[in-house]
Write a protein that holds these residues in place. Structure first.
Motif, PDB file in Angstrom:
ATOM      1  N   ARG A 197     -51.627 -89.256 -43.218  1.00 58.66           N
ATOM      2  CA  ARG A 197     -52.115 -87.978 -43.727  1.00 58.66           C
ATOM      3  C   ARG A 197     -53.534 -88.093 -44.283  1.00 58.66           C
ATOM      4  O   ARG A 197     -54.341 -87.167 -44.152  1.00 58.66           O
ATOM      5  N   ALA A 198     -53.819 -89.237 -44.913  1.00 56.81           N
ATOM      6  CA  ALA A 198     -55.136 -89.432 -45.527  1.00 56.81           C
ATOM      7  C   ALA A 198     -56.149 -90.044 -44.569  1.00 56.81           C
ATOM      8  O   ALA A 198     -57.300 -90.274 -44.952  1.00 56.81           O
ATOM      9  N   ALA A 199     -55.701 -90.343 -43.343  1.00 52.22           N
ATOM     10  CA  ALA A 199     -56.555 -91.000 -42.344  1.00 52.22           C
ATOM     11  C   ALA A 199     -57.079 -92.347 -42.843  1.00 52.22           C
ATOM     12  O   ALA A 199     -58.207 -92.749 -42.523  1.00 52.22           O
ATOM     13  N   ASP A 200     -56.259 -93.051 -43.612  1.00 55.31           N
ATOM     14  CA  ASP A 200     -56.646 -94.391 -44.070  1.00 55.31           C
ATOM     15  C   ASP A 200     -56.578 -95.357 -42.895  1.00 55.31           C
ATOM     16  O   ASP A 200     -55.598 -95.344 -42.134  1.00 55.31           O
ATOM     17  N   PRO A 201     -57.562 -96.243 -42.760  1.00 51.29           N
ATOM     18  CA  PRO A 201     -57.591 -97.135 -41.597  1.00 51.29           C
ATOM     19  C   PRO A 201     -56.645 -98.327 -41.707  1.00 51.29           C
ATOM     20  O   PRO A 201     -56.336 -98.963 -40.698  1.00 51.29           O
ATOM     21  N   VAL A 202     -56.174 -98.637 -42.949  1.00 55.72           N
ATOM     22  CA  VAL A 202     -55.368 -99.845 -43.149  1.00 55.72           C
ATOM     23  C   VAL A 202     -54.243 -99.552 -44.139  1.00 55.72           C
ATOM     24  O   VAL A 202     -54.433 -98.825 -45.117  1.00 55.72           O
ATOM     25  N   VAL A 203     -53.073-100.146 -43.883  1.00 55.52           N
ATOM     26  CA  VAL A 203     -51.966-100.120 -44.834  1.00 55.52           C
ATOM     27  C   VAL A 203     -51.685-101.551 -45.272  1.00 55.52           C
ATOM     28  O   VAL A 203     -51.479-102.442 -44.433  1.00 55.52           O
ATOM     29  N   ASP A 204     -51.694-101.794 -46.577  1.00 54.81           N
ATOM     30  CA  ASP A 204     -51.407-103.123 -47.112  1.00 54.81           C
ATOM     31  C   ASP A 204     -49.910-103.285 -47.342  1.00 54.81           C
ATOM     32  O   ASP A 204     -49.249-102.387 -47.885  1.00 54.81           O
ATOM     33  N   ILE A 205     -49.373-104.455 -46.945  1.00 50.08           N
ATOM     34  CA  ILE A 205     -47.946-104.742 -47.062  1.00 50.08           C
ATOM     35  C   ILE A 205     -47.770-106.093 -47.751  1.00 50.08           C
ATOM     36  O   ILE A 205     -48.461-107.055 -47.428  1.00 50.08           O
ATOM     37  N   TRP A 206     -46.831-106.134 -48.689  1.00 49.79           N
ATOM     38  CA  TRP A 206     -46.586-107.382 -49.423  1.00 49.79           C
ATOM     39  C   TRP A 206     -46.076-108.480 -48.494  1.00 49.79           C
ATOM     40  O   TRP A 206     -45.227-108.243 -47.623  1.00 49.79           O
ATOM     41  N   GLY A 207     -46.554-109.705 -48.722  1.00 49.52           N
ATOM     42  CA  GLY A 207     -46.015-110.882 -48.052  1.00 49.52           C
ATOM     43  C   GLY A 207     -46.630-111.136 -46.686  1.00 49.52           C
ATOM     44  O   GLY A 207     -47.575-110.472 -46.250  1.00 49.52           O
ATOM     45  N   THR A 208     -46.053-112.116 -46.017  1.00 48.23           N
ATOM     46  CA  THR A 208     -46.590-112.545 -44.732  1.00 48.23           C
ATOM     47  C   THR A 208     -46.146-111.658 -43.578  1.00 48.23           C
ATOM     48  O   THR A 208     -46.754-111.682 -42.497  1.00 48.23           O
TER      49      THR A 208
END
Length: 319
Positions: A197-208
C-alpha cells in the motif's frame, strides 16, 4: 409430546481468540451442545476467586481450555514474566475449578514449543523434558508443560479425563496481526500488505529466513480438538508416556520462513524485495511435529498452506 433432550454443556475458555473462536464455530454445528462463554470483562481467568465462583454457579460437562497469552519471538523475548505468570494462573485456576466442580472432561491446548530446542525431528510426544528449551520462549513453554502435568496429575489422582493437545504453528481468521507481538504468518501478512500500500521497496524480516516451520490452519486445529475430546480412551493407550500425556497436532509439512514470505508476497501481489535481518534471532532451527498418533485415530488435516494463506489474507483485508 416430545421429550426434552439434555444438551452437553461446554465451556470454551478463550472463545474470542483465534483457536477458541474456531472451536466455537465447529461446536455451533452440533445441536446437542450448549456453548458457554464469558468475555474477559465478565470473567478474569487469572482471578482464582472469580473462576471458582463461575464454575460453582454454572453446571458444565466439558471444558476446552483455549485461553492463553500468546505471541511470536519478539513478544516472548520481551515479556517473559507476563507469559509465564498469566498462562500459569489461567490453566491452574480453570483446571482445578473444573475438578472441584465435578467436570470430568477437559481439553488443554498447549504448544509445540514445549519440546527441547534440539529435539529429534519430527518431534514425538516422548521428547518432552528430554533437553533444554529454546531460550526465547522458555517461560511460555514451561507454563504449557505445567498445564500438561496438571492434567496428568488430576487424571492420576482423581480419575479425571483431562487431555492435552500440542498444536504446531497455527494461523487463521481471528489471529493477532500486531506487527511486533504476533506470530510469523499474521505479522508477515500485515507487513507485506502495508508495504504494498505504501509502495515501500523492501520488507525487513527477522532472522535468516532459513528456519523451518510447520503451519496448520486453525479450522483444522479446531476439528482436531473436537476429535480428541470425543474419541474413546483406546487410542490414547498407544501412548507410552506416563499418564497418556499429550497428543501432537500437525500436518507433517514444513516450509522455510523465506518460502512462507514468498508465498505471502505472491498472494498480496507485492513486487518489492524481502530483506532478512540476520542480527535478529531465528528461534529453533526446525520445528516439525510427529502427528502419527493423532492421524492413526482417524483425524486428517484438510486445508493446505496456499489455500489457507489465501483465505486468511482475504479475511484480513475485509477486516
Amino acid at each position: 409430546m416430545t421429550s426434552k433432550i439434555d444438551k452437553t454443556r461446554v465451556f470454551v475458555a478463550g472463545h474470542r481468540g483465534m483457536v477458541g473462536s474456531a472451536i466455537v464455530r465447529q461446536l455451533e454445528q452440533d445441536p446437542s451442545v450448549d456453548i458457554i462463554t464469558r468475555s474477559r470483562d465478565e470473567l478474569d481467568l487469572t482471578d482464582q476467586a472469580q473462576v471458582r465462583r463461575f464454575f460453582a454457579e454454572n453446571p458444565i460437562d466439558e471444558v476446552y481450555l483455549a485461553a492463553a497469552k500468546v505471541g511470536g519471538i519478539y513478544a516472548n523475548d520481551t515479556y517473559p514474566a507476563g507469559f509465564i505468570y498469566q498462562n500459569l494462573m489461567v490453566e491452574s485456576n480453570v483446571i482445578d475449578a473444573a475438578h472441584q466442580n465435578g467436570v470430568q472432561h477437559l481439553l488443554f491446548l498447549g504448544s509445540s514449543c514445549i519440546y527441547p530446542k534440539d529435539a529429534e525431528q519430527p518431534m514425538r510426544e516422548d521428547a518432552l523434558l528430554t533437553g533444554m528449551l529454546e531460550p526465547t520462549n522458555e517461560p511460555y513453554a514451561i507454563a504449557k508443560i505445567a498445564g500438561i502435568k496438571l492434567c496428568e496429575s488430576y487424571n492420576r489422582q482423581f480419575g479425571r479425563d483431562y487431555r492435552s493437545v500440542m498444536p504446531t504453528n497455527l494461523y487463521g481468521p481471528g489471529d493477532n496481526f500486531h506487527l511486533e507481538n504476533s506470530h510469523v504468518v499474521p505479522a508477515l501478512i500485515r507487513r507485506i500488505h502495508e508495504a504494498k500500500r505504501a509502495a515501500d521497496p523492501v520488507v525487513d524480516i527477522w532472522g535468516t529466513g532459513r528456519q523451518l516451520r510447520e503451519f496448520l490452519h486453525v479450522d483444522d486445529m479446531a476439528s482436531a480438538c473436537l476429535h480428541v475430546m470425543r474419541m474413546g480412551r483406546d487410542p490414547l493407550a498407544k501412548l507410552t508416556l506416563p499418564q497418556r500425556s499429550h497428543i501432537n497436532v500437525g500436518n507433517g509439512k514444513e516450509y522455510s520462513i523465506e518460502d512462507l514470505a514468498n508465498l505471502i508476497r505472491a498472494e498480496v501481489g507485492y513486487g518489492g524485495d524481502l530483506r532478512f535481518d540476520v542480527s535478529k534471532p531465528d528461534g529453533a532451527p526446525r520445528k516439525l511435529m510427529n502427528s502419527e498418533l493423532l492421524i492413526s485415530t482417524g483425524w486428517t488435516p484438510r486445508i493446505g498452506l496456499i489455500d489457507g494463506i489465501q483465505s486468511v489474507y482475504k479475511w484480513y483485508v475485509e477486516q
